[in-house]
Design an enzyme around this catalytic site. Structure first.
Site: not given
Ligand code: ADA
Length: 585
Positions: A405, A494
């Site tokens: 990100e 994700e």
């Molecule tokens: C982001 C990030 C992660 C994670 C997630 C969240 O997309 O890449 O590190 O923590 O958010 O839970 O908000």
């Protein structure tokens, strides 16, 4: 825990209790704490493990701290080259032995080793002192401004949290072995680079015996002879063909071992064993191919996080996690947001998991003034190289993710990505590269990578409580990205929702176990409906510790398991979805 299985060399592990002292005013170096003779007034902490959860006084500490311990060096280590190695110290480290400065390292997630014999006393007791500094700045990688002001979303642990060891090698030794594999029918080709180091004063004639073992059985062998100059380094190349190959795959993770024996003047100088698998990974016609077959990655992104142990995932925890991941039908994960320990990936090689290895380049956004700042570029290059170098022989590693990100909608990100790509290609050109994007249609760098990885939070950070709409927007966005880059497979790296274990709502509401399960179902249906999607990773396998903020209830609760690995409602749902999703499409 061994640093490398069958290292074949003499090692002394430095796990155990070390003396420990905080240095909030940073006066240790000036006052030469590394020359001190008595450490009785210092605290004691266990290594490897971060300092944070070993005592409440250290939990929120960010700054400098010191470690000290003694060790005995056997007499027969005389005349050898000796290294003191650290598998992971977060974030900066300086080391001394017997008061002699050895060197330093920046970067919390990659290993380093320092030459030590000039400081050591053979056949006597020795003292190692390590200064650790976990201060975050806008120019550390990852960056941040404080324990509760990290630019990344995981707890900023500090200390010596992976193994430390001493290693003895001969003055003529093998520094590195790199094996690239190819497979045609049942014939495997190994392209092997062996890096030989000589610190001897004369030119030597050497022989390298290479033996490939399938279990105990010798399946191929080869010999090379060469001269090495005094105080020189030489990379020797050899090609070996293996017939009747048992390819490595998720359903049959077959491993081979290459034993390299270095001989000179009829004497065995060094021996190194390297485990590998024979398989191919390619991106072709919009598909991610493993051994020529289109593959679908299913799994949960992870973190290294567990109560008290912090970032040190003990072997027993790893064993449990892999058991759980296999039970619910996972075949893959990403080492989000930094490279994980060697043991973490040993399990992946052995259990047929397909791994996207991510470098520590997370959080390069918001507060970072220029992404093309030469200092940032330099650190990203170094960490990319160190990450890939450690894991490039592993069959489980199918892709490198160079960032998580980043602000990839900023034009200058292209310069940073270009540098990371160059470094990756120089260190290992055999795997596709990617980064995890959260900019989607606004991303300005998707043309530069082989596979498109996207993190989506429709239904959580946007479209709150609107799962039906979230599914539609996800579907539309994926299609639009695919239209722009039809030749690139997409992996959704994700997606997820926080669920506080024990919170139930009907109909499902945000933060409840039911909502998390429904969101996962909604996303999975969309992902399976797109033939250009090559996988999906739920965020996250287990709840994990984070800094303090109004958006987090002490932990990030997007785990389908709790931090102590108790199942939430989603686990049953995921098991059903994953076991009904074939690995090949
Ligand atoms: C982001 C990030 C992660 C994670 C997630 C969240 O997309 O890449 O590190 O923590 O958010 O839970 O908000």
């Amino acid at each position: 825990m061994m640093v490398e299985p069958k290292f074949g060399r003499e090692m002394i592990e430095l796990s155990g209790f070390w003396h420990f002292k905080l240095d909030p005013d940073k006066k240790g170096e000036e006052e030469k704490w590394y020359e001190q003779q008595s450490f009785q007034t210092w605290d004691k902490l266990y290594v490897p493990a971060p300092w944070n959860e070993q005592d409440s006084a250290y939990t929120w500490y960010m700054g400098t701290a010191w470690y000290e311990r003694e060790f005995w060096l056997p007499k027969d280590w005389s005349g050898k080259l000796i290294l003191v190695g650290f598998e992971g110290i977060n974030y900066r480290a300086k080391a001394w032995i017997n008061g002699v400065y050895l060197g330093e390292h920046e970067g919390g997630f990659t290993p380093f080793a320092l030459r030590a014999e000039r400081a050591l006393k053979i056949g006597e007791s020795n003292r190692v002192v390590v200064m650790v500094d976990n201060t975050l700045t806008k120019k550390t990688v990852p960056p941040g401004e404080g324990m509760n002001k990290t630019y990344f979303d995981f707890f900023h642990y500090g200390g010596i949290y992976r193994e430390a060891y001493l290693l003895a090698v001969s003055k003529l030794h093998l520094k590195d072995v790199w094996i690239r594999t190819d497979l045609k029918g049942t014939e495997g080709t190994l392209d092997i680079d062996l890096q030989v180091i000589s610190e001897l004063e004369k030119q030597y004639f050497c022989r390298l015996n290479l033996e490939v073992f399938d279990g105990e059985e010798l399946t191929a062998e080869s010999r090379i002879s060469f001269m090495i100059n005094p105080n020189a380094e030489k990379t020797v190349y050899q090609k070996i063909v293996v017939k009747g190959v048992k390819p490595w795959s998720p359903e049959s993770p077959h491993l081979y071992t290459l034993r390299a024996t270095l001989i000179s003047a009829d004497q065995e100088m060094d021996k190194k064993e390297t485990r590998f698998g024979i398989r191919t990974v390619k991106v072709e016609n919009g598909k991610l191919l493993l051994n020529g077959r289109p593959i679908f990655l299913k799994g949960c992104a992870r973190h290294e996080d567990f109560p008290v142990l912090g970032k040190t995932l003990h072997g027993a925890v790893l064993r449990k996690d892999y058991g759980l991941m296999k039970e619910i039908g996972c075949n893959s994960f990403r080492t989000s947001n930094y490279p994980y320990s060697r043991s973490h990936l040993d399990f992946a090689d052995e259990n047929g998991f397909l791994i996207i290895v991510e470098t520590p380049a997370v959080g390069l956004r918001k507060g970072v003034e220029r992404l093309d700042d030469p200092e940032i570029i330099g650190k990203v290059r170094k960490m990319t190289r160190e990450t890939i170098q450690r894991d490039r022989n592993r069959p489980s590693v199918v892709m490198y993710s160079l960032f998580n990100e980043p602000d990839s909608d900023r034009e200058e990100f292209r310069t940073l990505l270009q540098a990371a790509k160059e470094e990756a290609a120089e260190t290992d050109p055999t795997r596709p590269v990617t980064f995890a994007s959260c900019r989607h249609l606004d991303d300005r760098a998707l043309d530069m990578v082989d596979v498109l990885c996207h993190n989506f939070y429709y239904g959580w950070y946007s479209l709150c409580g609107e799962l039906e709409e979230a599914g539609k927007v996800l579907s539309r966005t994926l299609d639009e990205i695919h239209e722009k880059y039809p030749e690139k497979p997409i992996v959704v790296t994700e997606f997820g929702a926080d669920a506080i274990a024990g919170v139930h709502r009907h109909p499902p509401e945000m933060w409840s176990e039911e909502y998390q399960a429904e969101l996962i179902k909604t996303y999975w249906k969309v992902l399976l409906s797109k033939d250009y999607v090559a996988g999906g990773h739920i965020w996250n396998f287990a709840d994990f510790r984070v800094g303090q903020s109004p958006g987090r209830t002490t932990l990030n609760r997007k785990g389908i398991f709790t931090r102590t690995r108790e199942p939430k409602l989603s686990v049953g749902v995921v098991k059903e979805l994953f076991t009904n999703t074939p690995t090949y499409r």
